[in-house]
Enzyme design. Sequence first.
Site, PDB file in Angstrom:
ATOM      1  N   GLN A 125      49.595  19.170 -13.304  1.00  0.00           N
ATOM      2  CA  GLN A 125      49.556  18.992 -11.866  1.00  0.00           C
ATOM      3  C   GLN A 125      48.361  18.082 -11.530  1.00  0.00           C
ATOM      4  OE1 GLN A 125      50.123  22.728  -9.789  1.00  0.00           O
ATOM      5  NE2 GLN A 125      51.998  23.169 -10.916  1.00  0.00           N
ATOM      6  N   ASN A 149      63.781  24.327  -7.854  1.00  0.00           N
ATOM      7  CA  ASN A 149      62.951  24.134  -9.043  1.00  0.00           C
ATOM      8  C   ASN A 149      63.421  25.037 -10.174  1.00  0.00           C
ATOM      9  OD1 ASN A 149      60.343  23.317 -10.463  1.00  0.00           O
ATOM     10  ND2 ASN A 149      60.111  25.547 -10.428  1.00  0.00           N
ATOM     11  N   GLU A 150      63.615  24.462 -11.330  1.00  0.00           N
ATOM     12  CA  GLU A 150      63.897  25.216 -12.572  1.00  0.00           C
ATOM     13  C   GLU A 150      64.840  26.399 -12.339  1.00  0.00           C
ATOM     14  OE1 GLU A 150      60.201  26.135 -14.633  1.00  0.00           O
ATOM     15  OE2 GLU A 150      59.914  24.038 -15.150  1.00  0.00           O
ATOM     16  N   GLU A 210      57.876  17.163 -14.152  1.00  0.00           N
ATOM     17  CA  GLU A 210      56.778  17.976 -14.689  1.00  0.00           C
ATOM     18  C   GLU A 210      56.571  17.554 -16.137  1.00  0.00           C
ATOM     19  OE1 GLU A 210      56.680  22.234 -14.097  1.00  0.00           O
ATOM     20  OE2 GLU A 210      57.690  22.048 -12.162  1.00  0.00           O
TER      21      GLU A 210
END
Length: 507
Positions: free
Chosen positions: A353, A176-177, A296
């Site tokens: 989310q 992630n990221e 996201e």
Amino acid sequence: MSHPGTTARFTLDPAFAVGGVNPRLYGSFVEHLGRCVYTGVYEPGHPMADADGLRQDVLELIRELGVTTVRYPGGNFVSGYRWEDSVGPREERPTRLDLAWKSTETNEFGLGEFMDLCAKTGMEPMMAVNLGTRGVEDALRLLEYCNHPGGTELSDRRGAHGAKEPYGIKMWCLGNEMDGTWQIGHKTAEEYGRLAAETARAMKLIDPELELVACGSSASSMPTFAAWEATVLEAAYDEVDHISLHAYYEEIDGDRASFLASAVDMEHFIESVVATCDHVRARLKATKRINLSFDEWNVWYQQRPNPHPVEDWQQAPRILEDVYTVTDAVVFGSLLIALLRHADRVTAASLAQLVNVIAPIMTEPGGLAWRQATFFPFAQASAHGRGRVLRVEVDSPTYPTTRFGDVPLLHATAVTDDETGAVTVFAVNRGQDTTLPLEIDLRGIEAHTVVEHLVLADTDPEARNTADQPNRVTPRAATGSTVAEGVLRAELEPMSWNMIRLTSQQG
Ligand code: AHR
């Protein structure tokens, strides 16, 4: 194209389509962050909890929202994730520090509970592996635990934990990221590209049918944006199937006009990543295309202070609990329109989310679960935005913005269901004060009639749903939308999200 008049127009023709909507466009995201899991989806002892501790009131809202896939367990959390802590008998699971959010993780809710959540809501799991503190070997161990049928130590361990059948998780995120300096185990593009390729290659030795998502930039504003994507894809092109995009929007310094035009940025971001993927494709003389996982996206007020007092190492602290206004919901709807308008390449997306944390569903511990204003555009799009996205070229009056120059007042898309002939138009009027007349030429679409026109708008742009007033903001029927001589005419209220459903009279 700018338009001198006051009416916005476009033409719909079933012969001109963007592409099919992948159901994965309506995905969401559950991270071990704040109260997304604990007192969000999971709260044993709550009057609505089932025998496994899942809140049935929340599960019901997830089903109503129409969520198709769910990314898990992070987010930043995944870069310190120790999956083995979260499986097996609960009383033996260790409590750990979660460095990403400076919280305490009890591991009471783990992998098995997550799969239970998926089974009970019909969501497809989209699992992330830890490429922050861990790497290739751990990704393989997790994959074997989850997906191998049995006869090995790890797959038998899953069986001993009560899951005899393999989970069959198809879609996996490779970290992630990893471009972000805040990320545990942050890497350069070269380092990450190589690790992603090695991890992907090894995972596909276990199952070549997996669909793997490489980390793109954590935002288009990152200084390494686009160069990061190009470097990572040059290293991992053959092994991965998707590249991720993340984007959050907020109203800054009271500049509502620009905020309402946030989707201009989102569409530009998508088109830039598509161009980068295809540039690498050309350089590598590859035939396959890399698709986009916008895993996201949302409105998120990152610049606002947290109204809740929180200390380090609390368990399930109240963080990122944004309360969305009807204005936020209109921008949110416009972001959904942006995703649909690029459905040919955006084949997966995760609303970040799902519960309590920048989420469409809110809960109180021991209390109510309710829908935020953003719940409604998502639920409507997921219910009716299935099929083929038609090309929409709007001819609309414009308005001035500081960030994006002159922007069309109308933002719209349309989806057709080829089986029934139904057509659904999703449209946002970005104008704050004026009603926007809309005319749609239904060329090539015969004998249609308006089934419903639902609008989300309010005379108070700050209106929002709360525990005390959970139904303050809800969609309502708009009147006066008609089809005559092949033209749909409707009026879009100021600052509104609209869903106009047409059905074939012959259908
Ligand atoms: O969704 C909240 C956080 O935003 C995620 O953990 C991270 O990936 C992103 O920066």
